[in-house]
Design a protein around this motif. Structure first.
Motif, PDB file in Angstrom:
ATOM      1  N   GLN A 613      25.565  51.498  27.234  1.00 48.78           N
ATOM      2  CA  GLN A 613      25.718  52.073  25.894  1.00 48.78           C
ATOM      3  C   GLN A 613      24.375  52.583  25.368  1.00 48.78           C
ATOM      4  OE1 GLN A 613      27.458  48.817  23.738  1.00 48.78           O
ATOM      5  NE2 GLN A 613      29.541  49.219  24.481  1.00 48.78           N
ATOM      6  N   ALA A 614      23.312  51.826  25.629  1.00 50.55           N
ATOM      7  CA  ALA A 614      21.981  52.260  25.189  1.00 50.55           C
ATOM      8  C   ALA A 614      21.579  53.553  25.883  1.00 50.55           C
ATOM      9  CB  ALA A 614      20.962  51.160  25.467  1.00 50.55           C
ATOM     10  N   ILE A 615      21.941  53.707  27.145  1.00 49.73           N
ATOM     11  CA  ILE A 615      21.629  54.946  27.866  1.00 49.73           C
ATOM     12  C   ILE A 615      22.360  56.130  27.223  1.00 49.73           C
ATOM     13  CG2 ILE A 615      21.967  56.143  30.065  1.00 49.73           C
ATOM     14  CD1 ILE A 615      21.442  53.510  31.482  1.00 49.73           C
ATOM     15  N   ASP A 616      23.647  55.932  26.926  1.00 51.07           N
ATOM     16  CA  ASP A 616      24.422  57.002  26.292  1.00 51.07           C
ATOM     17  C   ASP A 616      23.827  57.363  24.931  1.00 51.07           C
ATOM     18  OD1 ASP A 616      26.098  56.999  28.473  1.00 51.07           O
ATOM     19  OD2 ASP A 616      27.571  55.655  27.554  1.00 51.07           O
ATOM     20  N   ASN A 617      23.421  56.344  24.166  1.00 52.33           N
ATOM     21  CA  ASN A 617      22.838  56.608  22.853  1.00 52.33           C
ATOM     22  C   ASN A 617      21.513  57.350  22.968  1.00 52.33           C
ATOM     23  OD1 ASN A 617      24.963  55.385  21.479  1.00 52.33           O
ATOM     24  ND2 ASN A 617      23.974  53.357  21.508  1.00 52.33           N
ATOM     25  N   ALA A 618      20.719  56.963  23.962  1.00 56.61           N
ATOM     26  CA  ALA A 618      19.426  57.643  24.143  1.00 56.61           C
ATOM     27  C   ALA A 618      19.631  59.107  24.522  1.00 56.61           C
ATOM     28  CB  ALA A 618      18.612  56.919  25.209  1.00 56.61           C
ATOM     29  N   LYS A 619      20.625  59.390  25.329  1.00 59.76           N
ATOM     30  CA  LYS A 619      20.904  60.781  25.701  1.00 59.76           C
ATOM     31  C   LYS A 619      21.336  61.592  24.479  1.00 59.76           C
ATOM     32  CE  LYS A 619      22.185  59.858  30.513  1.00 59.76           C
ATOM     33  NZ  LYS A 619      23.297  59.855  31.509  1.00 59.76           N
ATOM     34  N   ALA A 620      22.008  60.895  23.546  1.00 59.52           N
ATOM     35  CA  ALA A 620      22.451  61.575  22.318  1.00 59.52           C
ATOM     36  C   ALA A 620      21.446  61.439  21.186  1.00 59.52           C
ATOM     37  CB  ALA A 620      23.804  61.005  21.883  1.00 59.52           C
ATOM     38  N   HIS A 621      20.280  60.871  21.488  1.00 64.46           N
ATOM     39  CA  HIS A 621      19.222  60.662  20.485  1.00 64.46           C
ATOM     40  C   HIS A 621      19.732  59.808  19.323  1.00 64.46           C
ATOM     41  CE1 HIS A 621      16.720  64.410  21.844  1.00 64.46           C
ATOM     42  NE2 HIS A 621      17.006  63.564  22.830  1.00 64.46           N
ATOM     43  N   ARG A 622      20.418  58.741  19.695  1.00 62.05           N
ATOM     44  CA  ARG A 622      20.909  57.798  18.688  1.00 62.05           C
ATOM     45  C   ARG A 622      20.292  56.431  18.952  1.00 62.05           C
ATOM     46  NH1 ARG A 622      26.137  59.854  20.120  1.00 62.05           N
ATOM     47  NH2 ARG A 622      26.442  57.873  21.221  1.00 62.05           N
ATOM     48  N   TYR A 623      19.955  55.727  17.899  1.00 60.95           N
ATOM     49  CA  TYR A 623      19.471  54.349  18.022  1.00 60.95           C
ATOM     50  C   TYR A 623      20.347  53.471  17.138  1.00 60.95           C
ATOM     51  CZ  TYR A 623      16.702  50.117  17.527  1.00 60.95           C
ATOM     52  OH  TYR A 623      16.300  48.810  17.510  1.00 60.95           O
ATOM     53  N   ILE A 624      21.074  52.552  17.780  1.00 60.66           N
ATOM     54  CA  ILE A 624      21.987  51.665  17.054  1.00 60.66           C
ATOM     55  C   ILE A 624      21.552  50.232  17.347  1.00 60.66           C
ATOM     56  CG2 ILE A 624      24.384  50.979  16.697  1.00 60.66           C
ATOM     57  CD1 ILE A 624      25.223  53.692  17.792  1.00 60.66           C
ATOM     58  N   PRO A 625      20.794  49.605  16.470  1.00 64.47           N
ATOM     59  CA  PRO A 625      20.346  48.226  16.726  1.00 64.47           C
ATOM     60  C   PRO A 625      21.515  47.251  16.654  1.00 64.47           C
ATOM     61  CG  PRO A 625      19.755  48.895  14.511  1.00 64.47           C
ATOM     62  CD  PRO A 625      20.320  50.120  15.177  1.00 64.47           C
ATOM     63  N   LYS A 626      21.483  46.266  17.555  1.00 62.35           N
ATOM     64  CA  LYS A 626      22.514  45.231  17.586  1.00 62.35           C
ATOM     65  C   LYS A 626      21.850  43.869  17.644  1.00 62.35           C
ATOM     66  CE  LYS A 626      26.099  47.958  19.919  1.00 62.35           C
ATOM     67  NZ  LYS A 626      27.016  48.023  21.092  1.00 62.35           N
ATOM     68  N   GLN A 627      22.457  42.917  16.946  1.00 60.98           N
ATOM     69  CA  GLN A 627      21.923  41.556  16.989  1.00 60.98           C
ATOM     70  C   GLN A 627      22.350  40.883  18.285  1.00 60.98           C
ATOM     71  OE1 GLN A 627      22.959  39.104  13.669  1.00 60.98           O
ATOM     72  NE2 GLN A 627      21.798  37.328  14.401  1.00 60.98           N
ATOM     73  N   GLN A 628      21.394  40.356  19.014  1.00 59.12           N
ATOM     74  CA  GLN A 628      21.657  39.720  20.286  1.00 59.12           C
ATOM     75  C   GLN A 628      21.840  38.219  20.090  1.00 59.12           C
ATOM     76  OE1 GLN A 628      22.054  41.305  23.104  1.00 59.12           O
ATOM     77  NE2 GLN A 628      21.317  43.341  22.547  1.00 59.12           N
ATOM     78  N   PRO A 629      22.618  37.572  20.981  1.00 54.83           N
ATOM     79  CA  PRO A 629      22.693  36.112  20.937  1.00 54.83           C
ATOM     80  C   PRO A 629      21.324  35.497  21.198  1.00 54.83           C
ATOM     81  CG  PRO A 629      24.413  37.042  22.346  1.00 54.83           C
ATOM     82  CD  PRO A 629      23.468  38.144  22.029  1.00 54.83           C
ATOM     83  N   LEU A 630      21.142  34.264  20.764  1.00 54.70           N
ATOM     84  CA  LEU A 630      19.877  33.571  21.014  1.00 54.70           C
ATOM     85  C   LEU A 630      19.621  33.488  22.517  1.00 54.70           C
ATOM     86  CD1 LEU A 630      19.964  30.632  18.436  1.00 54.70           C
ATOM     87  CD2 LEU A 630      18.316  32.509  18.517  1.00 54.70           C
ATOM     88  N   GLY A 631      18.356  33.640  22.859  1.00 53.70           N
ATOM     89  CA  GLY A 631      17.984  33.567  24.273  1.00 53.70           C
ATOM     90  C   GLY A 631      17.919  34.906  24.951  1.00 53.70           C
ATOM     91  N   LEU A 632      18.363  35.991  24.264  1.00 50.72           N
ATOM     92  CA  LEU A 632      18.312  37.332  24.851  1.00 50.72           C
ATOM     93  C   LEU A 632      17.393  38.215  24.037  1.00 50.72           C
ATOM     94  CD1 LEU A 632      22.037  37.942  25.794  1.00 50.72           C
ATOM     95  CD2 LEU A 632      20.142  37.330  27.279  1.00 50.72           C
TER      96      LEU A 632
END
Length: 632
Positions: A613-632
Motif C-alpha cells: 500500500q505504501a508503494i502504491d501511495n508513493a507512486k501516487a504521491h500520497r502519504y497516509i500515516p497509520k498507527q502501528q501496533p507496539l513493537g513495529l
C-alpha cells in the motif's frame, strides 16, 4: 696394322649347323614359326623379322595375361578375405582382452568397495535368537523374535530427529549374496561378513527367549559394548519385551541419539543423568556428539550455573571436532540466554570470518542464532524450510521447524503463510516447546491484525509455558519481552512493567520499554530506554530501528533516518527499517527516494500488505500515516 674384323673368327660350319643365336632364341620363344635362313639372309631380313617377332610375343603375352587375370583376381580376393578374417580375429582378440581387463577392474573395484564399506561400517546387526522348540511351535522362533526386535529398534531410531549419522540396523540373514567363488566354496556374503568383522565397527546383538515353569517369558539381549540384560513379562508381552530391549540397545549403541530423544520428550534431567553415566565408556567418535547433546540437556534444566557448564561442554565438543557447526550455534544461544547478546554477535562474526564468509544454504542451519540477532529473516527461514523438507516435514532439531517458520513469517508480515505453517506443527506432541511456540505465534498474529483481546490471551498463555517449562526459557531467550506489548495494548500497565522486569536485560525488552513509555507520553525516558538498548548491543539492528521509528512518529525525520540507516546497515536482511525510512522520505515529499526504499524492503518482505500500500501511495504521491501496533 690393319684392324681385326671379328667376323673373321666366325666358323661358317658352326653357323650352318647351329644357326645364328637370334634364330635359336626365336625358335625357343616361337616354336613352330619356322624361322630359318643363312647368316646372310638373317642379316638382311633382321629388321622385319624382329618386328614380327615382337608383335607375336606381345600377342602371346596378352593371351597369357587374359588367361591369368581371373586367377589373379581370385587370388587377390582370397587374400582380401584372409586379411579381413585376420582383422576380425584381431579385433575379437582385443575385445576379449579388454573385456577380461574390464572384468578384472570391476572385480578390483568391487573388492575395494567391500573393503571401504567394511572399514566405514558401523551397523547394528541382529542375529537370530535362541528359542526352545515349544516357543518356536507357537510362532516365536529365533528369527521371528529377532525380527520384532529389529522393527522396534528401527522405529525408535527413526523417531529421533537429528542430522547426525545414525547406525544402520539390519538382521544377519536378509539380502545375502550366496554366489560362491570357483574352487573355494566361499560365498560373496561370507567374504563381506569376514571383512566387516576384521575391518569394520559393526555391533552384533544376539540373545535368547525362554519361558519359565510359571509361563513367564524372559527375553535376554547381549552384544559387543552392550551389557547383557533380561526383560520379563507374561506370555503375551513379546512386543513390550522387545521394545524395552530395543531401548536398552539404543542407549548403549547410539548414546547421543538417545539423549536427543530424551530432550525432545522434555526429559532433560534424565538426559543429563544418562550422559554423566555413559560418557566415560563412550567411543572417541561419539564423544563430541554426546557432549553437544549433554550440554543441550543441561541448558534446558535452567540456571546460570548450568548455562556456564553448558558452555564448557560445548567447547570440549569443539576441541574434539572443530567443524561441528551446530555447536557454534549452541554457544551463541547459551550466550544469549545469559543476557550477553553483543558477545554472542561477536562470537558469530568471528566464526564467520574463520569460515571465510557465509556458508552454503545446506550448511547454514548452524547460523540460526546469528540470523536472529541480525534479523536476516529470509536466510533463517530458507534453511529451516529446507531442513523440514529433508526430515519428513519436521526437521532435524530437538524442536519442530514449522512453528519456528511460522514465527519468522510473522516478522516478514506474511500472515497467511504463518497460519499455514503453524497448522502443520500444532499436532505434534513430543516437542516440549511446541505449545509455547504455538501460543506465541497466535498472539503475534492477533496483535498484527489488531485483535488485542486474543493477543493478550495467547501471550499470557505463552508466559505461563515460559515460566513453568525450563526448556522453553532455554530455547526462547528474550521472548518474554513480547508479552509486555500485548499487556500494554490491553491497558494492563502494571502487568507490562512486571513482565519487563521478569524478562531480563535484553535488547528487545529495552526497546519495547521505550515504545511503551512513548505510548504513555514519557518521551524523555523513552529515548533513554532506546539508548540503553543500543548501548547494550551496539552491533544489533533492533535498538536502532525502534529508536528511529519512534523519532519518525515525532516527525524528527533527520534523526530518525540516521537511526534507521544504522539499523539497515546492521540488519541488511530486515525490511522494517527500510519501510520506516521510506515513510520518513514520503512524509518529506521525496517520492522517488521513498519509492526506492519501499522497493528495497519489498524484496525482503514481498507479502507485506502495508508495504505494498505504501508503494502504491508513493507512486501516487500520497502519504497516509497509520498507527502501528507496539513493537513495529
Amino acid at each position: 696394322m690393319p684392324g681385326l674384323d671379328l667376323n673373321d673368327f666366325t666358323d661358317p660350319q658352326a653357323d650352318d649347323v647351329a644357326g645364328s643365336p637370334m634364330e635359336s632364341i626365336e625358335q625357343a620363344a616361337l616354336p613352330g614359326l619356322g624361322v630359318k635362313g643363312t647368316a646372310d639372309s638373317g642379316r638382311s631380313a633382321q629388321p622385319a623379322s624382329q618386328a614380327e617377332d615382337q608383335d607375336s610375343l606381345q600377342a602371346l603375352q596378352k593371351r597369357q595375361l587374359r588367361d591369368e587375370h581371373p586367377l589373379r583376381i581370385a587370388y587377390l580376393k582370397g587374400q582380401a578375405d584372409i586379411t579381413q578374417l585376420q582383422r576380425i580375429s584381431q579385433r575379437l582378440r582385443i575385445a576379449s582382452q579388454a573385456f577380461v581387463a574390464l572384468l578384472a577392474c570391476l572385480l578390483g573395484i568391487s573388492v575395494l568397495v567391500l573393503i571401504i564399506e567394511a572399514i566405514r561400517s558401523r551397523a547394528i546387526v541382529i542375529r537370530e535368537f535362541s528359542t526352545p522348540p515349544q516357543l518356536a511351535d507357537r510362532g516365536l522362533s529365533g528369527r521371528v523374535v529377532a525380527g520384532i526386535l529389529l522393527d522396534e529398534l528401527t522405529l525408535l531410531q527413526s523417531s529421533t530427529r537429528t542430522r547426525l549419522e545414525k547406525r544402520k540396523v539390519s538382521d544377519a540373514w536378509s539380502n545375502q549374496i550366496e554366489l560362491e567363488l570357483p574352487s573355494t566354496g566361499i560365498s560373496i556374503h561370507q567374504i563381506e561378513t569376514l571383512l566387516r568383522q576384521r575391518l569394520g565397527h559393526d555391533l552384533t546383538v544376539s540373545g535368547d527367549l525362554v519361558q519359565s515353569s510359571a509361563g513367564e517369558l524372559m527375553l535376554t539381549v547381549r552384544g559387543e559394548s552392550i551389557p547383557a540384560r533380561s526383560f520379563k513379562g507374561d506370555t503375551n508381552a513379546i512386543k513390550k519385551l522387545t521394545r524395552e530391549a530395543a531401548v536398552h540397545i539404543f542407549e548403549h549403541t547410539q548414546p547421543s541419539h538417545y539423549v536427543a530423544s530424551l530432550i525432545a520428550k522434555g526429559l532433560s534431567e534424565e538426559a543429563v543423568a544418562f550422559s554423566e553415566r555413559v560418557f566415560p565408556t563412550t567411543t572417541e567418535a561419539d564423544r563430541p556428539y554426546l557432549l553437544n547433546q549433554w550440554a543441550n540437556a543441561l541448558q534446558n534444566t535452567g540456571g546460570p550455573a548450568n548455562a556456564k557448564q553448558s558452555l564448557f561442554l560445548y567447547r570440549k565438543a569443539l576441541a574434539l571436532r572443530k567443524d561441528f557447526t551446530n555447536v557454534h550455534n549452541n554457544i551463541m544461544l547459551t550466550t544469549i540466554v545469559m543476557g550477553r547478546e553483543q558477545e554472542a554477535w561477536e562470537y558469530g562474526r568471528n566464526h564467520l570470518q574463520r569460515k571465510g564468509g557465509r556458508p552454503s544454504p545446506k550448511k547454514e542451519l548452524g547460523f540460526g542464532q546469528w540470523n536472529q540477532l541480525t534479523w536476516n529473516l529470509q536466510a533463517w527461514r530458507a534453511v529451516l524450510a529446507d531442513d523440514a523438507r529433508q526430515y519428513r516435514g519436521i526437521g532435524s532439531g530437538n524442536q519442530l521447524r514449522h512453528p519456528v517458520i511460522a514465527l519468522i513469517d510473522t516478522r516478514l508480515h506474511d500472515l497467511e503463510s504463518a497460519r499455514f505453517h503453524l497448522s502443520l506443527g500444532s499436532g505434534a506432541s513430543n516437542d516440549s516447546t511446541i505449545k509455547a511456540r504455538t501460543h506465541f505465534v497466535r498472539g503475534r498474529l492477533a496483535a498484527l491484525e489488531g485483535n488485542k483481546s486474543v493477543a493478550l490471551r495467547e501471550m499470557e498463555s505463552f508466559k505461563s509455558e515460559y515460566t513453568n517449562n525450563k526448556t522453553v526459557a532455554a530455547n526462547m531467550p528474550g521472548y518474554l519481552c513480547w508479552v509486555a506489548l500485548a499487556q500494554e495494548e490491553a491497558k494492563l500497565r502494571k502487568k507490562a512493567d512486571q513482565t519487563l522486569r521478569e524478562a531480563g536485560r535484553y535488547v528487545n525488552c529495552l526497546r519495547f520499554r521505550g515504545d511503551i513509555l512513548d505510548r504513555r507520553g514519557d518521551w524523555k525516558n523513552a529515548q533513554l530506554a532506546y539508548a540503553d538498548a543500543v548501548r547494550l548491543a551496539p552491533d544489533l539492528p533492533a535498538g536502532y530501528y525502534s529508536w528511529g521509528a519512534a523519532l519518525a512518529r515525532h516527525r524528527e525525520c533527520k534523526a530518525a533516518m540516521e537511526q534507521l540507516a544504522a539499523a539497515a546497515k546492521r540488519g541488511p536482511g530486515w525490511a522494517d527499517p527500510l519501510k520506516a525510512w521510506g515513510d520518513c522520505l514520503a512524509f518529506q515529499g521525496q517520492w522517488k527516494e521513498a519509492l526506492k526504499k519501499y522497493q528495497e524492503a519489498s524484496r525482503l518482505a514481498p507479502e507485506w500488505v502495508a508495504l505494498q500500500q505504501a508503494i502504491d501511495n508513493a507512486k501516487a504521491h500520497r502519504y497516509i500515516p497509520k498507527q502501528q501496533p507496539l513493537g513495529l
